[in-house]
Design a protein around this motif. Sequence first.
Motif, PDB file in Angstrom:
ATOM      1  N   LEU A  17      -9.509   0.650  -3.129  1.00 49.75           N
ATOM      2  CA  LEU A  17      -9.058   0.210  -1.806  1.00 49.75           C
ATOM      3  C   LEU A  17     -10.233   0.063  -0.845  1.00 49.75           C
ATOM      4  CD1 LEU A  17      -5.808   2.335  -1.412  1.00 49.75           C
ATOM      5  CD2 LEU A  17      -5.941  -0.157  -1.640  1.00 49.75           C
ATOM      6  N   ASP A  18     -11.195   0.975  -0.930  1.00 47.44           N
ATOM      7  CA  ASP A  18     -12.342   0.938  -0.026  1.00 47.44           C
ATOM      8  C   ASP A  18     -13.232  -0.277  -0.280  1.00 47.44           C
ATOM      9  OD1 ASP A  18     -11.542   3.240   1.242  1.00 47.44           O
ATOM     10  OD2 ASP A  18     -12.886   4.564   0.112  1.00 47.44           O
ATOM     11  N   VAL A  19     -13.406  -0.643  -1.558  1.00 49.14           N
ATOM     12  CA  VAL A  19     -14.315  -1.755  -1.863  1.00 49.14           C
ATOM     13  C   VAL A  19     -13.598  -3.107  -1.864  1.00 49.14           C
ATOM     14  CG1 VAL A  19     -15.804  -0.250  -3.236  1.00 49.14           C
ATOM     15  CG2 VAL A  19     -14.035  -1.583  -4.386  1.00 49.14           C
ATOM     16  N   ASN A  20     -12.304  -3.089  -1.651  1.00 50.38           N
ATOM     17  CA  ASN A  20     -11.530  -4.328  -1.736  1.00 50.38           C
ATOM     18  C   ASN A  20     -12.080  -5.424  -0.813  1.00 50.38           C
ATOM     19  OD1 ASN A  20      -9.378  -6.161  -2.264  1.00 50.38           O
ATOM     20  ND2 ASN A  20      -8.302  -5.405  -0.460  1.00 50.38           N
ATOM     21  N   LYS A  21     -12.349  -5.075   0.433  1.00 50.78           N
ATOM     22  CA  LYS A  21     -12.807  -6.081   1.394  1.00 50.78           C
ATOM     23  C   LYS A  21     -14.306  -6.337   1.304  1.00 50.78           C
ATOM     24  CE  LYS A  21      -9.064  -5.305   4.709  1.00 50.78           C
ATOM     25  NZ  LYS A  21      -8.709  -4.908   6.100  1.00 50.78           N
ATOM     26  N   SER A  22     -15.061  -5.273   1.052  1.00 51.89           N
ATOM     27  CA  SER A  22     -16.517  -5.433   0.983  1.00 51.89           C
ATOM     28  C   SER A  22     -16.982  -6.079  -0.313  1.00 51.89           C
ATOM     29  CB  SER A  22     -17.204  -4.082   1.169  1.00 51.89           C
ATOM     30  OG  SER A  22     -16.786  -3.169   0.170  1.00 51.89           O
ATOM     31  N   HIS A  23     -16.181  -5.970  -1.365  1.00 49.41           N
ATOM     32  CA  HIS A  23     -16.527  -6.553  -2.662  1.00 49.41           C
ATOM     33  C   HIS A  23     -15.338  -7.361  -3.183  1.00 49.41           C
ATOM     34  CE1 HIS A  23     -19.537  -3.352  -2.386  1.00 49.41           C
ATOM     35  NE2 HIS A  23     -20.245  -4.024  -3.275  1.00 49.41           N
ATOM     36  N   PRO A  24     -15.155  -8.575  -2.671  1.00 47.61           N
ATOM     37  CA  PRO A  24     -14.011  -9.385  -3.085  1.00 47.61           C
ATOM     38  C   PRO A  24     -14.061  -9.809  -4.546  1.00 47.61           C
ATOM     39  CG  PRO A  24     -15.525 -10.664  -1.727  1.00 47.61           C
ATOM     40  CD  PRO A  24     -15.989  -9.254  -1.660  1.00 47.61           C
ATOM     41  N   GLU A  25     -15.178  -9.501  -5.217  1.00 49.03           N
ATOM     42  CA  GLU A  25     -15.290  -9.834  -6.640  1.00 49.03           C
ATOM     43  C   GLU A  25     -14.691  -8.749  -7.533  1.00 49.03           C
ATOM     44  OE1 GLU A  25     -19.151  -7.637  -5.682  1.00 49.03           O
ATOM     45  OE2 GLU A  25     -17.644  -8.863  -4.670  1.00 49.03           O
ATOM     46  N   LEU A  42      -1.589  -1.152  -5.569  1.00 54.10           N
ATOM     47  CA  LEU A  42      -2.784  -1.921  -5.238  1.00 54.10           C
ATOM     48  C   LEU A  42      -2.500  -3.407  -5.045  1.00 54.10           C
ATOM     49  CD1 LEU A  42      -5.658  -0.508  -7.476  1.00 54.10           C
ATOM     50  CD2 LEU A  42      -5.226  -0.094  -5.062  1.00 54.10           C
ATOM     51  N   GLY A  43      -1.413  -3.878  -5.627  1.00 55.76           N
ATOM     52  CA  GLY A  43      -1.092  -5.294  -5.525  1.00 55.76           C
ATOM     53  C   GLY A  43      -0.978  -5.779  -4.089  1.00 55.76           C
ATOM     54  N   PHE A  46      -4.716  -6.167  -3.144  1.00 58.81           N
ATOM     55  CA  PHE A  46      -5.539  -6.998  -4.017  1.00 58.81           C
ATOM     56  C   PHE A  46      -4.930  -8.364  -4.312  1.00 58.81           C
ATOM     57  CE2 PHE A  46      -7.933  -3.238  -4.561  1.00 58.81           C
ATOM     58  CZ  PHE A  46      -9.098  -3.536  -5.232  1.00 58.81           C
ATOM     59  N   GLY A  47      -3.637  -8.473  -4.179  1.00 57.59           N
ATOM     60  CA  GLY A  47      -3.002  -9.746  -4.513  1.00 57.59           C
ATOM     61  C   GLY A  47      -3.204 -10.080  -5.982  1.00 57.59           C
ATOM     62  N   MET A  48      -3.693 -11.282  -6.249  1.00 59.73           N
ATOM     63  CA  MET A  48      -3.875 -11.730  -7.632  1.00 59.73           C
ATOM     64  C   MET A  48      -5.046 -11.033  -8.329  1.00 59.73           C
ATOM     65  SD  MET A  48      -3.103 -15.824  -7.330  1.00 59.73           S
ATOM     66  CE  MET A  48      -3.249 -16.038  -9.100  1.00 59.73           C
ATOM     67  N   ARG A  49      -5.817 -10.251  -7.577  1.00 61.68           N
ATOM     68  CA  ARG A  49      -6.933  -9.525  -8.195  1.00 61.68           C
ATOM     69  C   ARG A  49      -6.496  -8.152  -8.723  1.00 61.68           C
ATOM     70  NH1 ARG A  49     -10.556  -7.993  -4.907  1.00 61.68           N
ATOM     71  NH2 ARG A  49      -9.535  -8.578  -2.956  1.00 61.68           N
ATOM     72  N   TYR A  50      -5.213  -7.903  -8.722  1.00 57.82           N
ATOM     73  CA  TYR A  50      -4.651  -6.726  -9.389  1.00 57.82           C
ATOM     74  C   TYR A  50      -3.744  -7.229 -10.502  1.00 57.82           C
ATOM     75  CZ  TYR A  50      -1.536  -2.833 -10.385  1.00 57.82           C
ATOM     76  OH  TYR A  50      -0.808  -1.872 -11.032  1.00 57.82           O
ATOM     77  N   ILE A  51      -4.033  -6.801 -11.736  1.00 62.30           N
ATOM     78  CA  ILE A  51      -3.291  -7.307 -12.899  1.00 62.30           C
ATOM     79  C   ILE A  51      -2.838  -6.140 -13.768  1.00 62.30           C
ATOM     80  CG2 ILE A  51      -3.371  -8.784 -14.950  1.00 62.30           C
ATOM     81  CD1 ILE A  51      -5.726 -10.263 -13.567  1.00 62.30           C
ATOM     82  N   ASN A  52      -1.529  -6.014 -13.946  1.00 54.84           N
ATOM     83  CA  ASN A  52      -0.968  -5.069 -14.905  1.00 54.84           C
ATOM     84  C   ASN A  52      -0.545  -5.883 -16.121  1.00 54.84           C
ATOM     85  OD1 ASN A  52       0.341  -3.151 -16.397  1.00 54.84           O
ATOM     86  ND2 ASN A  52       1.675  -2.440 -14.758  1.00 54.84           N
TER      87      ASN A  52
END
Length: 308
Positions: A17-25, A42-43, A46-52
Amino acid sequence: MKREAKEMRLVYRDFLLDVNKSHPEVVALEADLSSSMGTNNLGKAFGMRYINGGIMESEMVGLAAGLSIQGFKPYFHTFGPFASRRVFDQLFISLGYAQLSATVIGSDAGVSAEMNGGTHMPFEELGLLRLVPNATVFEVSDDVQFESVLQQTLQLSGLKYIRTIRKKPVPLYNGDEDFSKGYVELKRGNDLTLVCSGIMVAPCLEVANSLEKEGYSVGVIDLFRVKPIHPEAETLLSDKPVLTVENHNIIGGLGSAICEMMATKVNTPVYRLGIKERFGQVGQQDYLLKEYGLDKNSIRREIQQILS
């Protein structure tokens, strides 16, 4: 007064969660264990950058490789046996051989798997991951150290494997320690040095402190980066007997790594305490530590036998 430790799974969740905005990769990958690891919400961030991806661990490693090719930083979590032996070929070829970058989190290390059962109790991951050329392999000991190691992975290239537990650890560190070298010397000793990692660090330190009252001088090193081992760690171990203590098979893990490193040091005998030719089983952690000869009494007896 000792601080209250944070659950390791919450350390991992909060790091993401902390690195979500600072590291969009950064991309978070789960294999149907998001509720167990606390990442199930986390979805929203993260949106589409979270995958189960469900119970398809091999495919998730392949997905991590594809994301790495596209410039993303994948973080993939599942239980230790599924993050290592089940997907070893994919780790070796799709990430290691292909020289791609991803961080793999293997939780419920060794006896901390408890009631998950024998098939879910991993005693072999460190040995497997150490075999992958240029992989970086960690076993973290507490929540503060875990946070530091996760931060390190943002800058490290290649395959990174972190062995951890999900629940609260025994607090060992306060946050002002230097974790850059992959080890921490917690106690200096003149008679023998304990080299340990993960959940074995706290009992080793307690035993070493108690033996001091009986006239024994036992050092303790938390070697949380099992590969590569910093050259300074070798220097610390070159003048007295060494006992490795690990929640892992004595073949392939921390003990093997130390034996390989010290093989040319003729005056440094190395003894190993760990899992000996055993599979996992169901049980509470305290029971399992005693069953496998890793409880504090077993550590104490082993030290006394060596020094006698």
